[in-house]
Design an enzyme around this catalytic site. Sequence first.
Site, mmCIF file in Angstrom:
data_model
loop_
_atom_site.group_PDB
_atom_site.id
_atom_site.type_symbol
_atom_site.label_atom_id
_atom_site.label_comp_id
_atom_site.label_asym_id
_atom_site.label_seq_id
_atom_site.Cartn_x
_atom_site.Cartn_y
_atom_site.Cartn_z
ATOM 1 N N GLN A 200 23.031 43.079 44.073
ATOM 2 C CA GLN A 200 23.904 42.770 43.136
ATOM 3 C C GLN A 200 23.763 41.497 42.334
ATOM 4 O O GLN A 200 24.617 40.559 42.591
ATOM 5 C CB GLN A 200 25.400 43.027 43.492
ATOM 6 C CG GLN A 200 26.079 43.485 42.615
ATOM 7 C CD GLN A 200 27.599 43.880 42.931
ATOM 8 O OE1 GLN A 200 27.772 44.030 44.131
ATOM 9 N NE2 GLN A 200 28.261 44.372 42.094
ATOM 10 N N PHE A 201 23.137 41.655 41.237
ATOM 11 C CA PHE A 201 23.042 40.342 40.252
ATOM 12 C C PHE A 201 24.637 40.036 39.653
ATOM 13 O O PHE A 201 24.505 38.867 39.135
ATOM 14 C CB PHE A 201 21.840 40.523 39.296
ATOM 15 C CG PHE A 201 22.349 41.245 37.992
ATOM 16 C CD1 PHE A 201 22.910 40.941 36.898
ATOM 17 C CD2 PHE A 201 22.465 42.633 38.112
ATOM 18 C CE1 PHE A 201 23.423 41.773 35.902
ATOM 19 C CE2 PHE A 201 22.595 43.621 36.915
ATOM 20 C CZ PHE A 201 23.051 42.917 35.919
ATOM 21 N N THR A 202 25.443 41.101 39.630
ATOM 22 C CA THR A 202 26.627 40.766 38.845
ATOM 23 C C THR A 202 27.523 39.767 39.757
ATOM 24 O O THR A 202 28.627 39.431 39.453
ATOM 25 C CB THR A 202 27.203 41.906 38.610
ATOM 26 O OG1 THR A 202 27.656 42.714 39.868
ATOM 27 C CG2 THR A 202 26.645 42.975 37.555
#
Length: 147
Positions: free
Chosen positions: A78-80
């Site tokens: 999850q890059f967010t």
Amino acid sequence: MKVVIQRCKRAKVTVEGKVTGEIGQGLMVLVGVTHEDTEKDAKFLADKVTGLRIFEDEEGKMNRSVQDIGGKVLSVSQFTLYGDARKGRRPSFVEAARPELAEVLYEKFNELVRANGLEVQTGIFGADMDVELVNAGPVTILLDSRS
């Protein structure tokens, strides 16, 4: 690296209608990678995740790890987690690592958790995923390898 750990009764990730990972009791782990991260960060967090005592013992105290209870891990990239929304209304993701680095370190993290004796189910790196979870407690822990 950052991880969000959620103690769960069950969790599942689906990509394009197909289940790619599913667990019963254990940990749902969201994994984010930034530019400066290395295998050392992945190792630190893999060891923390597998040894973190957030499951209750016979006396109701958080004294047991996912290893102790025979649980599993569902790991989702999850890059967010590196989203910055301090300015404006649209988050910036400049602190998130490029996919080439992020995927390598995400896979390394999963490999290290497996090496610690746990079954790891996953999503698909970079895919649009639907994640379902029954958070037990709820218990949610945030860890950052840089803190």
